[in-house]
Enzyme design. Structure first.
Site, PDB file in Angstrom:
ATOM      1  N   GLY A  33       1.273  -0.915  -0.456  1.00 57.82           N
ATOM      2  CA  GLY A  33      -0.103   0.014   0.123  1.00 57.82           C
ATOM      3  C   GLY A  33       0.644   1.321  -0.125  1.00 57.82           C
ATOM      4  O   GLY A  33       1.634   1.568   0.509  1.00 57.82           O
ATOM      5  N   GLU A  90     -19.597  16.924   2.260  1.00 56.65           N
ATOM      6  CA  GLU A  90     -18.238  17.281   0.956  1.00 56.65           C
ATOM      7  C   GLU A  90     -18.945  17.566  -0.500  1.00 56.65           C
ATOM      8  O   GLU A  90     -19.006  18.562  -1.101  1.00 56.65           O
ATOM      9  CB  GLU A  90     -17.102  17.155   1.119  1.00 56.65           C
ATOM     10  CG  GLU A  90     -16.026  17.969   2.363  1.00 56.65           C
ATOM     11  CD  GLU A  90     -14.885  17.194   2.219  1.00 56.65           C
ATOM     12  OE1 GLU A  90     -14.459  16.263   1.664  1.00 56.65           O
ATOM     13  OE2 GLU A  90     -14.231  17.240   3.314  1.00 56.65           O
ATOM     14  N   GLY A  92      -0.488   4.141   0.284  1.00 49.75           N
ATOM     15  CA  GLY A  92      -1.299   5.503   1.100  1.00 49.75           C
ATOM     16  C   GLY A  92      -0.675   6.238   1.758  1.00 49.75           C
ATOM     17  O   GLY A  92       0.915   6.453   1.798  1.00 49.75           O
ATOM     18  N   PHE A  93      -1.277   6.669   2.967  1.00 50.92           N
ATOM     19  CA  PHE A  93      -0.516   7.433   3.455  1.00 50.92           C
ATOM     20  C   PHE A  93       0.065   6.817   4.130  1.00 50.92           C
ATOM     21  O   PHE A  93       1.486   7.337   4.693  1.00 50.92           O
ATOM     22  CB  PHE A  93      -1.774   8.534   4.691  1.00 50.92           C
ATOM     23  CG  PHE A  93      -2.379   9.829   3.789  1.00 50.92           C
ATOM     24  CD1 PHE A  93      -1.683  10.827   3.178  1.00 50.92           C
ATOM     25  CD2 PHE A  93      -3.507   8.942   3.352  1.00 50.92           C
ATOM     26  CE1 PHE A  93      -2.452  11.588   2.688  1.00 50.92           C
ATOM     27  CE2 PHE A  93      -4.091   9.986   2.700  1.00 50.92           C
ATOM     28  CZ  PHE A  93      -3.748  11.288   2.252  1.00 50.92           C
ATOM     29  N   ASP A 103      -5.839   2.543   8.049  1.00 48.48           N
ATOM     30  CA  ASP A 103      -6.991   2.042   7.816  1.00 48.48           C
ATOM     31  C   ASP A 103      -7.300   0.822   8.554  1.00 48.48           C
ATOM     32  O   ASP A 103      -9.095   0.420   8.439  1.00 48.48           O
ATOM     33  CB  ASP A 103      -8.498   2.354   6.550  1.00 48.48           C
ATOM     34  CG  ASP A 103      -8.349   4.355   6.262  1.00 48.48           C
ATOM     35  OD1 ASP A 103      -7.366   4.365   7.500  1.00 48.48           O
ATOM     36  OD2 ASP A 103      -9.497   4.616   5.516  1.00 48.48           O
ATOM     37  N   ALA A 122      -6.345   9.908   8.106  1.00 48.70           N
ATOM     38  CA  ALA A 122      -5.079  10.604   6.817  1.00 48.70           C
ATOM     39  C   ALA A 122      -4.097  10.251   8.420  1.00 48.70           C
ATOM     40  O   ALA A 122      -2.484   9.964   8.322  1.00 48.70           O
ATOM     41  CB  ALA A 122      -4.886  11.464   5.977  1.00 48.70           C
TER      42      ALA A 122
HETATM   43  C1  LIG Z   1     -13.396  10.618  -0.599  1.00 41.03           C
HETATM   44  C2  LIG Z   1     -12.845  10.416   0.595  1.00 41.03           C
HETATM   45  C3  LIG Z   1     -12.292  11.526   1.862  1.00 41.03           C
HETATM   46  C4  LIG Z   1     -11.313  11.449   2.822  1.00 41.03           C
HETATM   47  N1  LIG Z   1     -11.112  12.363   3.526  1.00 41.03           N
HETATM   48  C5  LIG Z   1     -10.328  12.520   4.591  1.00 41.03           C
HETATM   49  C6  LIG Z   1     -10.107  13.984   5.911  1.00 41.03           C
HETATM   50  O1  LIG Z   1     -11.116  15.453   4.278  1.00 41.03           O
HETATM   51  N2  LIG Z   1      -9.389  14.253   6.228  1.00 41.03           N
HETATM   52  C7  LIG Z   1      -8.823  12.892   6.508  1.00 41.03           C
HETATM   53  O2  LIG Z   1      -8.063  13.034   7.501  1.00 41.03           O
HETATM   54  N3  LIG Z   1      -9.490  11.825   5.959  1.00 41.03           N
HETATM   55  C8  LIG Z   1      -9.580  11.526   5.402  1.00 41.03           C
HETATM   56  N4  LIG Z   1      -9.985  10.493   4.783  1.00 41.03           N
HETATM   57  C9  LIG Z   1      -8.931   8.999   5.553  1.00 41.03           C
HETATM   58  C10 LIG Z   1      -8.017   9.278   4.954  1.00 41.03           C
HETATM   59  O3  LIG Z   1      -7.549   9.314   3.686  1.00 41.03           O
HETATM   60  C11 LIG Z   1      -7.554   7.166   5.405  1.00 41.03           C
HETATM   61  O4  LIG Z   1      -7.989   7.841   6.672  1.00 41.03           O
HETATM   62  C12 LIG Z   1      -6.484   7.303   4.879  1.00 41.03           C
HETATM   63  O5  LIG Z   1      -5.990   7.355   3.065  1.00 41.03           O
HETATM   64  C13 LIG Z   1      -5.629   5.429   5.021  1.00 41.03           C
HETATM   65  O6  LIG Z   1      -4.948   5.836   4.611  1.00 41.03           O
HETATM   66  P1  LIG Z   1      -3.909   3.927   4.301  1.00 41.03           P
HETATM   67  O7  LIG Z   1      -2.167   4.574   4.145  1.00 41.03           O
HETATM   68  O8  LIG Z   1      -4.552   3.655   5.620  1.00 41.03           O
HETATM   69  O9  LIG Z   1      -5.001   3.559   3.204  1.00 41.03           O
HETATM   70  P2  LIG Z   1      -4.807   4.067   1.945  1.00 41.03           P
HETATM   71  O10 LIG Z   1      -4.705   5.593   1.799  1.00 41.03           O
HETATM   72  O11 LIG Z   1      -6.580   3.613   1.394  1.00 41.03           O
HETATM   73  O12 LIG Z   1      -3.932   3.539   0.903  1.00 41.03           O
HETATM   74  C14 LIG Z   1      -4.248   2.043   0.665  1.00 41.03           C
HETATM   75  C15 LIG Z   1      -2.780   1.493  -0.734  1.00 41.03           C
HETATM   76  O13 LIG Z   1      -3.550   0.574  -0.532  1.00 41.03           O
HETATM   77  C16 LIG Z   1      -2.846  -0.175  -1.583  1.00 41.03           C
HETATM   78  N5  LIG Z   1      -3.627  -1.691  -1.986  1.00 41.03           N
HETATM   79  C17 LIG Z   1      -4.943  -1.714  -1.655  1.00 41.03           C
HETATM   80  N6  LIG Z   1      -5.260  -3.126  -1.519  1.00 41.03           N
HETATM   81  C18 LIG Z   1      -4.611  -3.428  -2.155  1.00 41.03           C
HETATM   82  C19 LIG Z   1      -3.733  -4.809  -2.443  1.00 41.03           C
HETATM   83  N7  LIG Z   1      -5.006  -5.493  -2.863  1.00 41.03           N
HETATM   84  N8  LIG Z   1      -2.117  -4.931  -3.112  1.00 41.03           N
HETATM   85  C20 LIG Z   1      -1.483  -3.755  -3.393  1.00 41.03           C
HETATM   86  N9  LIG Z   1      -2.182  -2.489  -3.075  1.00 41.03           N
HETATM   87  C21 LIG Z   1      -3.420  -2.796  -2.585  1.00 41.03           C
HETATM   88  C22 LIG Z   1      -4.567   0.529  -3.005  1.00 41.03           C
HETATM   89  O14 LIG Z   1      -4.134   0.833  -4.148  1.00 41.03           O
HETATM   90  C23 LIG Z   1      -3.768   2.429  -1.833  1.00 41.03           C
HETATM   91  O15 LIG Z   1      -2.562   3.082  -2.042  1.00 41.03           O
HETATM   92  C24 LIG Z   1     -10.896  10.144   3.292  1.00 41.03           C
HETATM   93  C25 LIG Z   1     -11.071   9.101   2.992  1.00 41.03           C
HETATM   94  C26 LIG Z   1     -12.459   9.630   1.444  1.00 41.03           C
HETATM   95  C27 LIG Z   1     -11.998   7.870   0.888  1.00 41.03           C
END
Ligand SMILES: Cc1cc2nc3c(=O)[nH]c(=O)nc-3n(C[C@H](O)[C@H](O)[C@H](O)COP(=O)(O)OP(=O)(O)OC[C@H]3O[C@@H](n4cnc5c(N)ncnc54)[C@H](O)[C@@H]3O)c2cc1C
Length: 438
Positions: free
Chosen positions: A15, A174, A17-18, A303, A318
């Site tokens: 992943g 939003e 993501g953040f 998440d 995030a």
């Molecule tokens: C529309 C929206 C608005 C938001 N607004 C806010 C906000 O205003 N403020 C705030 O603090 N938070 C906000 N959030 C929440 C925040 O974005 C999440 O809490 C944060 O992105 C979580 O980070 P993460 O790294 O756990 O997951 P993510 O950022 O979701 O990253 C997961 C990554 O894993 C990859 N992945 C997933 N499954 C697989 C797999 N099987 N194999 C390979 N890669 C994979 C995906 O492609 C992605 O790049 C929002 C979320 C959304 C959807």
């Protein structure tokens, strides 16, 4: 730039993501080899996805290729691949097309939407999680106004001009606020047969107030700001059905051709496949050092992780994902140095949600803001955190211009116009009319 030797411990991060990206960056000077696996080639700044879905920003404003972000980090390799499971015993990440051995694994695969067991709703009510989702929603919204312009039947025209957003969390609020703004201001004067300002934007929420994680006072302020923008807010209403031409709220039906799902969240399925305890949403219950039971070499963050602090789960936002990613990486370094792992503690810096132009709510410590001050705080923080995107200035200019003119520039529809009046839509419409007088 430091490149590592093959004898260095191999840290696999799933992943970008953040959480995953912060973990990789925190390890930039560590004596490890990193492989960052993601099924997409880019990192998305999800808090601004709704701006892409509502044509305010284009995709490249809020996303950047992972390879580009990590180009100067010699100990990191990016792999475009889909991770499907983990063999904990053999310390192997299973990919759709192979496998990869690890010494340490950081799972940061995030979450997706949940339709509460009704996956069939997703076709008619897309959720907003990826760039593809945002572009799909933008297309549906723009095409709905085009269809309304062509429609001669008044009831059908009303359906095209009705937008339902399900779920009044930050994303739903939003989306609804911005859709109302588009209808009232952005499209003014551009159509000849419809008045876009007549569009109805309906926000449906199952609990008794919008923005449930915020204080009741801020929820109330948010609802008033939404209503001032022209959004109809329905609280304490559960969606019981979704089809091509509307939603059911029990016996009540709202006929609408554009439905956006911003309700449930389900953790990435890879969490359940670990075979360790998960909660109902599929989040992996981690120990205080963010590892899973019996495996001090496997961390779950962001998440996808469930960790409680002061009797409440750390929220899926995030900053929490960033903090967990950094902490897991620091624990990897401790493990490499044969030191004990340390416990994670989330530092809550506050939460913000925007509702539209000069409207929003913010809770920062004991400070509660709404209206223009909250919106300004939101704007400053979101632009500041677009780190790593070369186009932060472009985004600022785009927003400044949008603010002054109400214009949204990412409104071009590409590809052939699809036949939106599908036979299926006509069928469900006829059926629904038979069931309800609404
Ligand atoms: C529309 C929206 C608005 C938001 N607004 C806010 C906000 O205003 N403020 C705030 O603090 N938070 C906000 N959030 C929440 C925040 O974005 C999440 O809490 C944060 O992105 C979580 O980070 P993460 O790294 O756990 O997951 P993510 O950022 O979701 O990253 C997961 C990554 O894993 C990859 N992945 C997933 N499954 C697989 C797999 N099987 N194999 C390979 N890669 C994979 C995906 O492609 C992605 O790049 C929002 C979320 C959304 C959807």
């Amino acid at each position: 730039m430091s490149s590592r030797t093959s004898s260095d411990p191999h840290v696999v991060i799933v992943g970008g993501g953040f959480a995953g990206l912060t973990a990789a960056r925190t390890l930039r000077h560590a004596p490890v080899r990193i492989t960052l696996v993601d099924r997409h080639n880019h990192h998305v700044f999800q808090p601004l996805l709704y701006q892409v879905a509502t044509a305010g920003l284009s995709s490249t404003n809020i996303a950047a290729p992972l390879r580009h972000i990590l180009r100067r980090q010699g100990n990191a390799t990016v792999l475009l691949a889909d991770a499907t499971g983990v063999d904990l015993r053999r310390r192997c990440l299973i990919l759709r097309d192979g496998e990869m051995a690890y010494d340490f694994l950081i799972l940061a695969a995030g979450a997706t939407h949940s339709y509460f067991g009704h996956e069939e709703w997703s076709r008619h009510a897309p959720g907003l999680k990826t760039l593809d989702d945002a572009i799909d929603i933008r297309r549906r919204v723009l095409l709905a106004f085009e269809e309304a312009e062509r429609e001669t039947d008044e009831a059908r025209r009303t359906e095209w001009l009705t937008f339902v957003v399900v779920g009044a969390g930050p994303t739903g609020v939003e989306m609804a606020g911005t859709l109302a703004e588009i209808a009232r201001h952005t499209l003014r004067g551009e159509f000849r047969h419809i008045d876009p300002a007549r569009a109805r934007v309906i926000l449906v929420e199952g609990t008794d107030r919008v923005l449930p994680p915020y204080s009741p006072k801020l929820s109330d302020k948010a609802q008033r700001q939404l209503e001032a923008l022209g959004v109809a807010v329905f609280t304490s209403k559960m969606v019981t059905g979704v089809d091509a031409t509307g939603v059911w709220l029990g016996e009540e039906r709202i006929a609408a051709r554009t439905i956006v799902w911003a309700a449930g969240v389900a953790a990435s399925p890879i969490g359940r496949r670990l075979g360790v305890p998960v909660d109902r949403a599929g989040r992996v219950k981690v120990a205080s050092d963010l590892t899973i039971p019996g495996h001090k070499e496997v961390f779950v963050v962001g998440d996808l992780a469930l960790i409680e602090q002061d009797g409440r789960p750390v929220p899926g936002v995030a900053p929490a994902a960033n903090q967990m990613g950094a902490h897991a990486a620091r624990n990897v370094i401790r493990a490499v140095e044969s030191q004990p792992l340390s416990a994670f503690r989330y530092v809550d810096k506050g939460s913000l949600a925007t509702i539209g132009r000069r409207a929003g709510v913010a809770a920062i410590g004991r400070l509660q803001l709404w209206g223009a001050p909250a919106w300004l705080a939101w704007l400053a923080i979101h632009i500041f955190f677009l780190i790593g995107f070369r186009n932060r200035i472009v985004v600022m200019l785009d927003w400044a211009l949008a603010y002054l003119t109400y214009q949204r520039h990412a409104r071009l529809l590409l590809g052939p116009a699809p036949p939106l009046r599908s036979a299926e839509a006509e069928e469900t419409r006829a059926e629904a009319l038979g069931h309800s007088a609404h």
